[in-house]
Design a protein around this motif. Structure first.
Motif, PDB file in Angstrom:
ATOM      1  N   TYR A 143       0.854  -1.188   0.000  1.00 22.02           N
ATOM      2  CA  TYR A 143       0.000   0.000   0.000  1.00 22.02           C
ATOM      3  C   TYR A 143       0.893   1.241   0.000  1.00 22.02           C
ATOM      4  O   TYR A 143       1.071   1.890   1.024  1.00 22.02           O
ATOM      5  CB  TYR A 143      -0.934  -0.008   1.214  1.00 22.02           C
ATOM      6  N   PRO A 144       1.463   1.575  -1.169  1.00 13.24           N
ATOM      7  CA  PRO A 144       2.401   2.697  -1.238  1.00 13.24           C
ATOM      8  C   PRO A 144       1.701   4.027  -0.949  1.00 13.24           C
ATOM      9  O   PRO A 144       0.477   4.148  -1.024  1.00 13.24           O
ATOM     10  CB  PRO A 144       2.926   2.646  -2.677  1.00 13.24           C
ATOM     11  N   ARG A 145       2.516   5.003  -0.633  1.00 11.55           N
ATOM     12  CA  ARG A 145       2.016   6.354  -0.357  1.00 11.55           C
ATOM     13  C   ARG A 145       1.247   6.861  -1.579  1.00 11.55           C
ATOM     14  O   ARG A 145       1.688   6.718  -2.716  1.00 11.55           O
ATOM     15  CB  ARG A 145       3.203   7.267  -0.058  1.00 11.55           C
ATOM     16  N   GLN A 146       0.101   7.455  -1.331  1.00 10.41           N
ATOM     17  CA  GLN A 146      -0.729   8.016  -2.398  1.00 10.41           C
ATOM     18  C   GLN A 146      -0.230   9.415  -2.761  1.00 10.41           C
ATOM     19  O   GLN A 146       0.396  10.089  -1.942  1.00 10.41           O
ATOM     20  CB  GLN A 146      -2.191   8.090  -1.935  1.00 10.41           C
ATOM     21  N   PRO A 147      -0.488   9.862  -4.001  1.00 10.95           N
ATOM     22  CA  PRO A 147      -0.053  11.217  -4.395  1.00 10.95           C
ATOM     23  C   PRO A 147      -0.565  12.265  -3.397  1.00 10.95           C
ATOM     24  O   PRO A 147      -1.728  12.236  -3.003  1.00 10.95           O
ATOM     25  CB  PRO A 147      -0.688  11.412  -5.768  1.00 10.95           C
ATOM     26  N   GLY A 148       0.330  13.128  -2.988  1.00 10.58           N
ATOM     27  CA  GLY A 148      -0.025  14.185  -2.039  1.00 10.58           C
ATOM     28  C   GLY A 148       0.013  13.744  -0.579  1.00 10.58           C
ATOM     29  O   GLY A 148      -0.077  14.574   0.321  1.00 10.58           O
ATOM     30  N   GLU A 149       0.134  12.465  -0.340  1.00 14.62           N
ATOM     31  CA  GLU A 149       0.183  11.953   1.034  1.00 14.62           C
ATOM     32  C   GLU A 149       1.552  12.239   1.632  1.00 14.62           C
ATOM     33  O   GLU A 149       2.583  12.014   0.998  1.00 14.62           O
ATOM     34  CB  GLU A 149      -0.089  10.449   1.023  1.00 14.62           C
TER      35      GLU A 149
END
Length: 186
Positions: A143-149
């Motif tokens: 569950y990689p970091r989401q854009p802007g996270e």
């Protein structure tokens, strides 16, 4: 292989400790020396210098049939992370995991929204570090970091500096050369 008699060894150590203490106290009086020797050789409750022998069974960790490659094929463990750990030679893809390690990975992968709280107890050298690091790194990869996270996604708190240093060396080796997970050691 020579067997060690723990009771005999404890008795020898107690005698040597008492003799050492008597030598270092420079007690000149024979009667006082005998009294000190008797008290210091006695049980701890009576002033003895050595506690009672503590014997605890330590059973070896059980090996499972699971490997990182098998868990990756089942989509339980991240394939890239499997390749990464194998490439750096730290957790070979074909090495069988201990049962508690495989169960920790499986349990941690069950619920996407609410990862379980796991408690692992095992003897020294039985792979407790892998039992928490493999699920943790797997979750970060799956569950990689989401854009802007932004922000910290995992936090590991250690009780002793010696343990921190040992495990940070291990984490750096595990993650060497990849760009998906960054580590900050404070």
């Amino acid at each position: 292989m020579t067997q060690v008699n723990a009771i005999q060894t404890a008795d020898v150590l107690k005698t040597q400790l008492v003799n050492y203490c008597l030598e270092k106290t420079w007690v000149k009086d024979e009667q006082l020396t005998e009294i000190c020797q008797q008290i210091w050789s006695d049980a701890p409750e009576q002033g003895g210098l050595l506690s009672e022998l503590w014997v605890e069974a330590a059973f070896p960790a059980k090996t499972s049939e699971d490997t990182l490659e098998l868990l990756a094929a089942e989509k339980i463990f991240n394939a890239f992370l499997t390749d990464q750990l194998d490439r750096v030679g730290e957790v070979p893809r074909h090495r069988k995991l201990f049962t508690h390690q495989a169960e920790a990975v499986r349990q941690a992968a069950k619920d996407v929204d609410t990862p379980p709280t796991l408690m692992v107890t095992a003897g020294t050298g039985a792979g407790k570090t892998e039992a928490f690091l493999l699920p943790l790194l797997n979750r970060l990869m799956q569950y990689p970091r989401q854009p802007g996270e932004t922000g910290t996604r995992a936090f590991i708190l250690y009780p002793m500096n010696a343990l921190v240093n040992d495990q940070m060396d291990r984490i750096y080796k595990w993650l060497k050369g990849q760009k998906h997970i960054t580590v900050f050691h404070f």
